[in-house]
Design a protein around this motif. Structure first.
Motif, mmCIF file in Angstrom:
data_model
loop_
_atom_site.group_PDB
_atom_site.id
_atom_site.type_symbol
_atom_site.label_atom_id
_atom_site.label_comp_id
_atom_site.label_asym_id
_atom_site.label_seq_id
_atom_site.Cartn_x
_atom_site.Cartn_y
_atom_site.Cartn_z
ATOM 1 N N THR A 18 0.823 -1.208 0.000
ATOM 2 C CA THR A 18 0.000 0.000 0.000
ATOM 3 C C THR A 18 0.859 1.261 0.000
ATOM 4 N N ILE A 79 -11.615 7.046 -3.362
ATOM 5 C CA ILE A 79 -12.383 5.827 -3.531
ATOM 6 C C ILE A 79 -11.468 4.605 -3.494
ATOM 7 N N VAL A 80 -10.317 4.685 -4.176
ATOM 8 C CA VAL A 80 -9.358 3.576 -4.150
ATOM 9 C C VAL A 80 -8.806 3.389 -2.744
ATOM 10 N N PHE A 82 -10.310 4.031 0.035
ATOM 11 C CA PHE A 82 -11.360 3.445 0.865
ATOM 12 C C PHE A 82 -11.500 1.944 0.596
ATOM 13 N N VAL A 83 -11.408 1.556 -0.685
ATOM 14 C CA VAL A 83 -11.552 0.152 -1.042
ATOM 15 C C VAL A 83 -10.403 -0.673 -0.486
ATOM 16 N N LEU A 84 -9.198 -0.122 -0.541
ATOM 17 C CA LEU A 84 -8.045 -0.869 -0.022
ATOM 18 C C LEU A 84 -8.029 -0.815 1.468
#
Length: 84
Positions: A18, A79-80, A82-84
């Motif tokens: 990440t 958004i990415v 939050f998804v990860l």
């Protein structure tokens, strides 16, 4: 103690992945910002030149398209994240 290390190992790998993804998202965010500013400047200069001929509505559509692209680009990073 070894069981605790075994549980923490996947978290360390995930943090490393990440971290690299955050770096890439940061670069992409700057590129989207630069593209948005350049797009708005181009559309603005076209609008200024078209005022004399009276074709204002066409450039308003282009202006709204550039603003929509800026909103999509600005929302993609969170958004990415939050998804990860």
């Amino acid at each position: 103690m070894t069981a605790l290390h075994a549980l923490a190992a996947p978290l360390a790998v995930r943090a490393e992945v990440t971290q690299q993804l955050d770096y890439v998202l940061g670069i992409l965010a700057w590129l989207v910002t630069a593209a948005g500013v350049a797009g708005l400047m181009i559309v603005g200069s076209r609008m200024a030149l078209a005022v004399k001929s009276g074709e204002f509505e066409e450039h308003v559509n282009q202006f709204l398209m550039v603003l929509g692209a800026c909103v999509i680009g600005a929302a993609a990073g969170p958004i990415v994240g939050f998804v990860l």
